[in-house]
Design an enzyme around this catalytic site. Structure first.
Site, mmCIF file in Angstrom:
data_model
loop_
_atom_site.group_PDB
_atom_site.id
_atom_site.type_symbol
_atom_site.label_atom_id
_atom_site.label_comp_id
_atom_site.label_asym_id
_atom_site.label_seq_id
_atom_site.Cartn_x
_atom_site.Cartn_y
_atom_site.Cartn_z
ATOM 1 C CB CYS A 28 -64.567 -19.649 -42.324
ATOM 2 S SG CYS A 28 -65.712 -18.472 -43.088
ATOM 3 C CG HIS A 150 -64.843 1.368 -39.640
ATOM 4 N ND1 HIS A 150 -64.575 2.697 -39.419
ATOM 5 C CD2 HIS A 150 -64.099 0.688 -38.745
ATOM 6 C CE1 HIS A 150 -63.696 2.810 -38.436
ATOM 7 N NE2 HIS A 150 -63.395 1.605 -38.004
ATOM 8 C CB SER A 151 -61.280 1.253 -44.258
ATOM 9 O OG SER A 151 -61.427 2.644 -44.440
ATOM 10 C CG ASP A 234 -73.873 -19.980 -43.522
ATOM 11 O OD1 ASP A 234 -73.963 -20.133 -42.282
ATOM 12 O OD2 ASP A 234 -73.393 -18.956 -44.032
HETATM 13 CO CO CO Z 1 -73.421 -19.009 -40.768
#
Ligand code: CO
Ligand code: CO
Length: 339
Positions: A28, A150-151, A234
């Site tokens: 992230c 999907h790749s 989150d």
């Molecule tokens: Co979030």
């Protein structure tokens, strides 16, 4: 060695390839910085309907649309570059992280599809199989069906999921519904970002951090709903301070953080002292600083701004088993006070 090439690859894959070395950023922490993203989407609008319960405007975790009385669909997608060297663990982490946004809204994931970028000339497909196996194991634990995906061939490996869930439209946990005068709870310790950064640099493995990242936020979400919580999000790439700032701003409250009560994964503080802080974490702190009144030093703020991957729920309210890290109060000058 007398083995077939295929067998050699499957024996060597876990040790020979350090997946983090194929990523320019980590997890992230490779998100587009929060301020930049808000400028990009500003003024862009989708369908305007009373059934759009959560859209673009408050920067919440997922989109939520009512499809009939009592049922809303929750839609989200998340993918990133390798945060750990081990393919299976990376798959598990990416899946737990993608599912997390549904839990953060108070929803239940129902079906997911894989999103894959893979440098097929550089990395063996057996490794990709391990990534997908990790994702499937976590989705199974969540009771969420995985149907295809999907790749694409991509110079940099990327993996995640688009997840669709359902929720009770009257019991959503939103990021703009925080009331003043409530405890702020955090359901996982912080510090996995700086440890992932150290892992990428040195190859040291931090098992407690991996355990945290593969953990589903399902129980935390169910406990928060049962406790009547209305506001949650989150903690991911923008760090505790970034996500808390978004919540405080959207809700018009001030969040007071008691830094001494914030839990950390073992080794996180040392990793900051040793200089393994990501650019993403520094950008998080830069973004929040104008809205921050801090009574602690910058090392402490860096820890609080640490870009998390698959972090815990940040809940306004009390949740059994979660650490209380502060309190909301009526809006003051600063959106966040750290003491
Ligand atoms: Co979030
Ligand atoms: Co997300």
């Amino acid at each position: 060695m007398g083995r077939s090439p295929g067998a050699t690859v499957s024996v060597m894959t876990s040790t020979r390839y350090r997946l983090t070395q194929y990523a320019h950023g980590g997890g992230c922490a490779c998100k587009i910085p929060p301020g930049e993203l808000e400028t990009i989407v500003q003024g862009l609008a989708g369908v305007d309907s009373p059934d759009v319960l959560v859209g673009l405007d408050t920067g919440d975790d997922a989109a939520v649309v009512r499809i009939q009385d009592g049922i809303a669909v929750v839609a989200t997608a998340d993918f990133f570059t390798p945060v750990v060297d081990d393919a299976y663990d990376w798959g598990r982490i990416a899946a737990a992280n993608a599912l997390s946004d549904v839990y953060a809204m108070g929803g239940r994931p129902v079906v997911a599809v894989n999103l894959v970028g893979w440098p097929r000339d550089v990395l063996p497909v057996e490794l990709l199989r391990e990534v997908l196996r990790g994702g499937l194991d976590i989705a199974r634990e969540a009771g969420c069906v995985v149907g295809g995906g999907h790749s694409i061939d991509d110079p940099e490996p990327k993996y995640g999921m688009a997840v669709t869930g359902i929720a009770d439209p009257d019991r959503l946990m939103r990021n703009d519904a925080a009331e003043p005068g409530l405890p702020i709870s955090l359901t996982k310790p912080l510090g996995v970002g700086v440890l992932n950064n150290r892992h990428k640099a040195t190859g040291e493995v931090f098992a407690q951090a991996v355990d945290c990242m593969v953990g589903l936020n399902r129980e935390a979400s169910e406990a928060a709903l049962a406790a009547g919580v209305r506001a949650a999000t989150d903690v991911t790439g923008f760090g505790l301070l970034g996500h808390l700032y978004k919540m405080a701003r959207a809700s018009g409250v001030t969040a007071v953080v008691d830094s001494a009560s914030v839990p950390y994964v073992d080794g996180a503080r040392q990793a900051v002292a040793d200089g393994y802080v990501s650019g993403g974490t520094r950008r998080n702190l830069d973004w929040v600083r104008p809205h921050l009144s801090a009574g602690v030093d910058d090392d402490e703020l860096i820890l609080l701004a640490d870009a998390q991957t698959s972090g815990g729920l940040l809940v306004v309210g009390e949740v059994p088993g979660a650490r209380v890290i502060g309190r909301t109060v009526a809006r003051r000058d600063a959106a966040i006070v750290v003491r």
